[in-house]
Structures are given as structure tokens and as C-alpha cells.
Design a protein around this motif. Structure first.
Motif, PDB file in Angstrom:
ATOM      1  N   PHE A 153       0.819  -1.210   0.000  1.00 34.46           N
ATOM      2  CA  PHE A 153       0.000   0.000   0.000  1.00 34.46           C
ATOM      3  C   PHE A 153       0.857   1.266   0.000  1.00 34.46           C
ATOM      4  O   PHE A 153       0.502   2.258  -0.637  1.00 34.46           O
ATOM      5  N   THR A 154       1.971   1.245   0.746  1.00 36.00           N
ATOM      6  CA  THR A 154       2.828   2.428   0.792  1.00 36.00           C
ATOM      7  C   THR A 154       3.504   2.704  -0.545  1.00 36.00           C
ATOM      8  O   THR A 154       3.930   3.831  -0.809  1.00 36.00           O
ATOM      9  N   ARG A 155       3.595   1.677  -1.384  1.00 37.74           N
ATOM     10  CA  ARG A 155       4.209   1.847  -2.701  1.00 37.74           C
ATOM     11  C   ARG A 155       3.200   2.280  -3.763  1.00 37.74           C
ATOM     12  O   ARG A 155       3.578   2.633  -4.871  1.00 37.74           O
ATOM     13  N   ARG A 156       1.923   2.221  -3.436  1.00 35.99           N
ATOM     14  CA  ARG A 156       0.880   2.563  -4.412  1.00 35.99           C
ATOM     15  C   ARG A 156      -0.161   3.474  -3.739  1.00 35.99           C
ATOM     16  O   ARG A 156      -1.339   3.135  -3.641  1.00 35.99           O
ATOM     17  N   LEU A 157       0.292   4.628  -3.254  1.00 37.45           N
ATOM     18  CA  LEU A 157      -0.596   5.508  -2.490  1.00 37.45           C
ATOM     19  C   LEU A 157      -1.747   6.035  -3.345  1.00 37.45           C
ATOM     20  O   LEU A 157      -2.865   6.239  -2.845  1.00 37.45           O
ATOM     21  N   GLY A 158      -1.500   6.264  -4.627  1.00 42.10           N
ATOM     22  CA  GLY A 158      -2.572   6.731  -5.504  1.00 42.10           C
ATOM     23  C   GLY A 158      -3.695   5.711  -5.612  1.00 42.10           C
ATOM     24  O   GLY A 158      -4.880   6.052  -5.483  1.00 42.10           O
ATOM     25  N   ALA A 159      -3.338   4.447  -5.829  1.00 42.47           N
ATOM     26  CA  ALA A 159      -4.341   3.384  -5.925  1.00 42.47           C
ATOM     27  C   ALA A 159      -5.051   3.184  -4.590  1.00 42.47           C
ATOM     28  O   ALA A 159      -6.262   2.936  -4.545  1.00 42.47           O
ATOM     29  N   VAL A 160      -4.300   3.309  -3.487  1.00 39.33           N
ATOM     30  CA  VAL A 160      -4.902   3.181  -2.156  1.00 39.33           C
ATOM     31  C   VAL A 160      -5.924   4.287  -1.928  1.00 39.33           C
ATOM     32  O   VAL A 160      -7.014   4.055  -1.386  1.00 39.33           O
ATOM     33  N   THR A 161      -5.603   5.491  -2.350  1.00 42.35           N
ATOM     34  CA  THR A 161      -6.528   6.615  -2.198  1.00 42.35           C
ATOM     35  C   THR A 161      -7.814   6.382  -2.973  1.00 42.35           C
ATOM     36  O   THR A 161      -8.926   6.554  -2.452  1.00 42.35           O
ATOM     37  N   ILE A 162      -7.676   5.964  -4.243  1.00 42.75           N
ATOM     38  CA  ILE A 162      -8.858   5.693  -5.063  1.00 42.75           C
ATOM     39  C   ILE A 162      -9.678   4.552  -4.457  1.00 42.75           C
ATOM     40  O   ILE A 162     -10.905   4.645  -4.334  1.00 42.75           O
ATOM     41  N   GLY A 163      -9.001   3.476  -4.072  1.00 45.95           N
ATOM     42  CA  GLY A 163      -9.694   2.332  -3.490  1.00 45.95           C
ATOM     43  C   GLY A 163     -10.390   2.685  -2.188  1.00 45.95           C
ATOM     44  O   GLY A 163     -11.510   2.224  -1.927  1.00 45.95           O
ATOM     45  N   THR A 164      -9.758   3.510  -1.360  1.00 45.41           N
ATOM     46  CA  THR A 164     -10.351   3.904  -0.082  1.00 45.41           C
ATOM     47  C   THR A 164     -11.595   4.746  -0.287  1.00 45.41           C
ATOM     48  O   THR A 164     -12.611   4.567   0.398  1.00 45.41           O
ATOM     49  N   ILE A 165     -11.536   5.682  -1.243  1.00 43.37           N
ATOM     50  CA  ILE A 165     -12.702   6.516  -1.535  1.00 43.37           C
ATOM     51  C   ILE A 165     -13.872   5.656  -2.012  1.00 43.37           C
ATOM     52  O   ILE A 165     -15.020   5.819  -1.565  1.00 43.37           O
ATOM     53  N   LEU A 166     -13.590   4.725  -2.911  1.00 43.95           N
ATOM     54  CA  LEU A 166     -14.642   3.824  -3.396  1.00 43.95           C
ATOM     55  C   LEU A 166     -15.191   2.957  -2.259  1.00 43.95           C
ATOM     56  O   LEU A 166     -16.409   2.762  -2.152  1.00 43.95           O
ATOM     57  N   ALA A 167     -14.285   2.445  -1.418  1.00 50.06           N
ATOM     58  CA  ALA A 167     -14.717   1.599  -0.302  1.00 50.06           C
ATOM     59  C   ALA A 167     -15.596   2.365   0.679  1.00 50.06           C
ATOM     60  O   ALA A 167     -16.614   1.854   1.156  1.00 50.06           O
ATOM     61  N   LEU A 168     -15.216   3.606   0.980  1.00 48.54           N
ATOM     62  CA  LEU A 168     -16.021   4.421   1.896  1.00 48.54           C
ATOM     63  C   LEU A 168     -17.393   4.714   1.306  1.00 48.54           C
ATOM     64  O   LEU A 168     -18.406   4.722   2.023  1.00 48.54           O
ATOM     65  N   GLY A 169     -17.436   4.938  -0.009  1.00 44.88           N
ATOM     66  CA  GLY A 169     -18.724   5.148  -0.660  1.00 44.88           C
ATOM     67  C   GLY A 169     -19.606   3.909  -0.587  1.00 44.88           C
ATOM     68  O   GLY A 169     -20.829   4.015  -0.418  1.00 44.88           O
ATOM     69  N   ILE A 170     -18.990   2.732  -0.693  1.00 47.24           N
ATOM     70  CA  ILE A 170     -19.744   1.477  -0.600  1.00 47.24           C
ATOM     71  C   ILE A 170     -20.235   1.238   0.825  1.00 47.24           C
ATOM     72  O   ILE A 170     -21.368   0.783   1.042  1.00 47.24           O
ATOM     73  N   ILE A 171     -19.418   1.573   1.806  1.00 46.97           N
ATOM     74  CA  ILE A 171     -19.742   1.304   3.205  1.00 46.97           C
ATOM     75  C   ILE A 171     -20.744   2.308   3.762  1.00 46.97           C
ATOM     76  O   ILE A 171     -21.496   1.996   4.699  1.00 46.97           O
ATOM     77  N   ALA A 172     -20.796   3.502   3.216  1.00 47.75           N
ATOM     78  CA  ALA A 172     -21.626   4.583   3.769  1.00 47.75           C
ATOM     79  C   ALA A 172     -23.088   4.166   3.992  1.00 47.75           C
ATOM     80  O   ALA A 172     -23.639   4.407   5.074  1.00 47.75           O
ATOM     81  N   PRO A 173     -23.779   3.560   2.998  1.00 51.99           N
ATOM     82  CA  PRO A 173     -25.167   3.149   3.256  1.00 51.99           C
ATOM     83  C   PRO A 173     -25.283   2.141   4.399  1.00 51.99           C
ATOM     84  O   PRO A 173     -26.267   2.167   5.152  1.00 51.99           O
ATOM     85  N   LEU A 174     -24.294   1.262   4.526  1.00 52.61           N
ATOM     86  CA  LEU A 174     -24.314   0.286   5.606  1.00 52.61           C
ATOM     87  C   LEU A 174     -24.193   0.979   6.961  1.00 52.61           C
ATOM     88  O   LEU A 174     -24.920   0.649   7.911  1.00 52.61           O
ATOM     89  N   ALA A 175     -23.278   1.925   7.051  1.00 46.82           N
ATOM     90  CA  ALA A 175     -23.097   2.658   8.308  1.00 46.82           C
ATOM     91  C   ALA A 175     -24.371   3.408   8.690  1.00 46.82           C
ATOM     92  O   ALA A 175     -24.774   3.427   9.862  1.00 46.82           O
ATOM     93  N   TRP A 176     -25.028   4.012   7.704  1.00 45.14           N
ATOM     94  CA  TRP A 176     -26.274   4.736   7.987  1.00 45.14           C
ATOM     95  C   TRP A 176     -27.376   3.782   8.439  1.00 45.14           C
ATOM     96  O   TRP A 176     -28.139   4.098   9.367  1.00 45.14           O
ATOM     97  N   ALA A 177     -27.474   2.628   7.797  1.00 48.93           N
ATOM     98  CA  ALA A 177     -28.501   1.658   8.177  1.00 48.93           C
ATOM     99  C   ALA A 177     -28.280   1.156   9.599  1.00 48.93           C
ATOM    100  O   ALA A 177     -29.239   0.988  10.373  1.00 48.93           O
ATOM    101  N   ILE A 178     -27.020   0.921   9.969  1.00 52.73           N
ATOM    102  CA  ILE A 178     -26.720   0.471  11.340  1.00 52.73           C
ATOM    103  C   ILE A 178     -27.049   1.570  12.340  1.00 52.73           C
ATOM    104  O   ILE A 178     -27.553   1.304  13.439  1.00 52.73           O
ATOM    105  N   TYR A 179     -26.783   2.823  11.958  1.00 59.46           N
ATOM    106  CA  TYR A 179     -27.122   3.953  12.829  1.00 59.46           C
ATOM    107  C   TYR A 179     -28.630   4.018  13.054  1.00 59.46           C
ATOM    108  O   TYR A 179     -29.100   4.277  14.176  1.00 59.46           O
TER     109      TYR A 179
END
Length: 408
Positions: free
Chosen positions: A198-224
């Protein structure tokens, strides 16, 4: 240049491509064979999966197994005739992807011969047929196996796409009961490995993290909005806290169901048969011995930890079934096949007749094992009265549900 490379690959590996292509065509045909006529109707779990996919609003507020539900919603909204049948086709298609991943891992770890033989046994196993040909979200329990494959892909190539795939698939699997525990275990075991890439591919990690957070957001709201959803995703029984004694009993029960005495459930299994046949059990023992002989290998430690973790998650007593652990069990079974053949070929390194007899005998036994597994599913299981009752008693509901969707 790219076209020339592809053409050269096809020329150099046409035999392997032909073998694997034929194998997957046969597996796909079995996954779809009599999908609508083998049984008189659909099960209550299939009806529930269908009804839970009728509305995106419902999925948003009840997001458990949402990846399957969203795909099911697309089927429902397309107004296809016999939409419930297409739910089964959806499961079969996802299962074929998992079988291909299983084949790829075996090829990467053990080579061509073991990949062919192991995939043959796994793809036609009764448990895979039951899971793949049932129109429910149970197929998502194979998902962590796909995540492991993404990790292997990352280790082999260190590509940006592999990093994004790991993060996105991991986020999607959080919607599946019990997966959060396996993801946590995987992160702990692979922390140094992931940190290195991950430290060698920070750009890909950033893109992947943003996508992952977008995917998780509805789940977090539903649990709330509905905190009890968290207990379901943690695989707790009926949303309650698991009892220690029951959990220990369930943990011990997992290997019993795999090798000795299965749980009677006419919707997904035949009587009390064990998941593995005698041949599969013997190969598992040999495969376990082969791995233990090479305990220093990362894959050995990884498999051991994952087998224990899968047993622990299933033992919690929620909706997660043995489907979670079956692919890892068959990896060990395939290793047993590989070990037996290697030992035979070591004894007869140059005698072509003896080598042919050894490999031929293994293929014959495998064909017999596959025949037993497929007959168990296609012949014995549908004829059991309890099975036919479980899939026939809801036929009027099916007709009403389909008519209701058509009338919208």
C-alpha cells in the motif's frame, strides 16, 4: 503488439486453454441443467430473497447481503418472466466465477495437473451444486475466498488494480454476515504485507479507499438507524449475544458435519450425509499432512488460520453456513491429490507405463467421486419427500408474487 501477444499466448497454450475451456463449459452446463424443473417449486429462503429485492428503499434500510439483493433488484426491475429462476441463474453465475478463482489459485500454487483435477472435484461437489443452484444470497459466503484471491493477485503483481480490488471487494463483503470477522483476521495476519504494497501505491490506495467508503456509507447509515443490523452482520444468532457453551459446541460440530454426520436440512442438503465423501476425507488428510510438512510456507499458515477462523465464525450460530469454509477445505483436498500423485511419480520417475497407471487410476477415482456427488444432488436429493415438500408448498405464493410484479 498487444494483439500479437494475445495470439502468441493462444498458440503457446492452446492445449491448456482447450482443457480448461471444456471443463468450465461442462461445469456451467451442470450448474444450469434442469434449473427450473428439477424441483416442483421454490423454497421459502428463495421467496424471501426475491421479496427482499423488490425495492431499493427496502434494501437501503435492510442492507444485509445487499450485493446479491441489488443484483436481484436489477432482475426484478427488468420484468423478466420467471424472475425467481433468474435468481438461481444469478447464483450459478457467481458460483462459476468462484470456481474459476479456485482453479486459478490451484494453478498458481500447485500447477496445471492439480488445477484441473481439483477444480473438477470442487466444481461438481454436492455442496457447491446445492449452493450455486439455489436462488439465495448464500452464494455470497464464497466471497471471502475471492478476497483471498485478490490478495494473491496483489502479491504476484503489485498492480494498482489489485489494490483497488482488495479494498472494494472487502467493503462489499462487510454487507455479508460474519465476513467482518474474517476480514479482521485477514488484516491482522497480512498487515505487514499490505502495508508494504500500500505504501508503494498511495494513488491506488486513495482511489480504493474513496470507493470503499462510498460502498460502506449506506451500511453505516442503516446500522445507525437500526443498531440490531450490526448483530446480524456479526453473525450472532437471531441478533442476540451467542452463548459460550453453544458456541463451543458449534465449533466442534463444524468438522463433524464436514467429515462424519451432516445436519439435516432438506432445502440445502440430503439427510445427514457428511459434506465430504470418503475419498474427499482421505485426500484432505493427505493434503493436511503435505501442508504440515511445509509448515514454513506462508500459504500453510494462512490456510490453517483461515480454517480455524471460519470454524469460529460459523460457531457463532448466525446465518453463516458451511459454505464459508468449503472452498478452503477443497484446497486442502486438492493438495492431497497432488501429494499422492507426486509420491507415485517419485517411485516411478521414468517408467511411462507405471506413470500412466498412477495418473489414470487417480482420474478414474475422481470420475467415480464426481459421479457420486452429482447423483447425490440430481438423483437422490430431489426424490426425498421432505425436499419436495420444502420446494412445493410455496408454489401458489410464487405464482402470486410473479403476477404481482408483472402487474406493476
Amino acid at each position: 503488439m498487444k494483439t500479437l501477444n494475445i495470439r502468441q499466448v493462444l498458440i503457446d497454450h492452446w492445449e491448456n486453454i482447450t482443457f480448461f475451456g471444456f471443463l468450465f463449459i461442462v461445469i456451467a452446463s451442470f450448474l444450469s441443467f434442469r434449473l427450473n424443473s428439477l424441483l416442483p417449486g421454490f423454497s421459502s429462503s428463495e421467496i424471501a430473497a426475491y421479496q427482499g429485492s423488490n425495492s431499493l428503499n427496502y434494501i437501503f434500510h435492510h442492507p444485509v447481503n445487499a450485493p446479491f439483493s441489488v443484483l436481484g433488484w436489477l432482475i426484478v426491475r427488468s420484468h423478466l418472466a420467471h424472475s425467481l429462476l433468474y435468481f438461481r441463474l444469478l447464483s450459478a453465475g457467481l458460483a462459476l466465477v468462484v470456481i474459476a478463482i479456485f482453479c486459478g489459485i490451484l494453478y498458481y500454487w500447485h500447477g496445471l495437473r492439480t488445477a484441473l483435477l481439483g477444480t473438477l472435484l470442487f466444481g461438481f461437489s454436492s455442496w457447491v451444486l446445492h449452493t450455486a443452484r439455489l436462488g439465495t444470497a448464500d452464494i455470497l459466503q464464497f466471497g471471502f475466498f475471492a478476497l483471498i484471491a485478490c490478495g494473491i493477485w496483489l502479491q504476484a503483481t503489485a498492480s494498482r488494480l489489485a489494490i483497488i480490488s482488495v479494498l472494494v471487494l472487502g467493503a462489499m463483503l462487510l454487507y455479508v454476515p460474519g465476513m467482518i470477522w474474517l476480514i479482521a483476521v485477514g488484516m491482522i495476519v497480512s498487515w505487514r504485507f499490505l502495508d508494504n504494497y500500500f505504501t508503494r501505491r498511495l494513488g491506488a490506495v486513495t482511489i480504493g479507499t474513496i470507493l470503499a467508503l462510498g460502498i460502506i456509507a449506506p451500511l453505516a447509515w442503516a446500522i445507525y438507524q437500526t443498531p440490531s443490523i450490526a448483530k446480524v452482520l456479526l453473525n450472532f444468532p437471531n441478533g442476540s449475544w451467542p452463548m459460550p457453551i453453544a458456541t463451543i459446541h458449534n465449533f466442534i460440530d463444524v468438522p463433524v458435519r464436514l467429515f462424519i454426520y451432516g445436519q439435516a436440512n432438506p432445502v440445502i442438503w440430503l439427510d445427514h450425509l457428511a459434506v465430504l465423501s470418503v475419498f474427499g476425507s482421505v485426500m484432505f488428510i493427505l493434503g493436511g499432512y503435505a501442508y504440515l510438512r511445509h509448515f514454513g510456507l506462508k500459504r500453510t499458515k494462512l490456510l490453517l488460520i483461515l480454517l480455524i477462523a471460519c470454524c469460529a465464525v460459523i460457531a457463532l450460530g448466525g446465518s453463516t453456513s458451511l459454505t464459508l469454509i468449503v472452498p478452503f477445505i477443497y484446497l486442502v483436498v486438492a493438495a492431497g491429490i497432488d501429494y499422492m500423485l507426486r509420491q507415485w511419480l517419485l517411485v516411478f520417475p521414468r517408467n511411462p507405463v507405471a506413470r500412466t497407471i498412477g495418473v489414470g487410476s487417480m482420474i478414474v477415482v475422481l470420475v467415480l467421486a464426481v459421479t457420486y456427488q452429482t447423483k447425490q444432488y440430481f438423483v437422490a436429493w430431489p426424490q426425498v419427500p421432505s425436499t419436495r415438500s420444502a420446494f412445493a408448498q410455496l408454489s401458489p405464493v410464487i405464482s402470486a408474487t410473479i403476477s404481482g410484479v408483472k402487474g406493476e
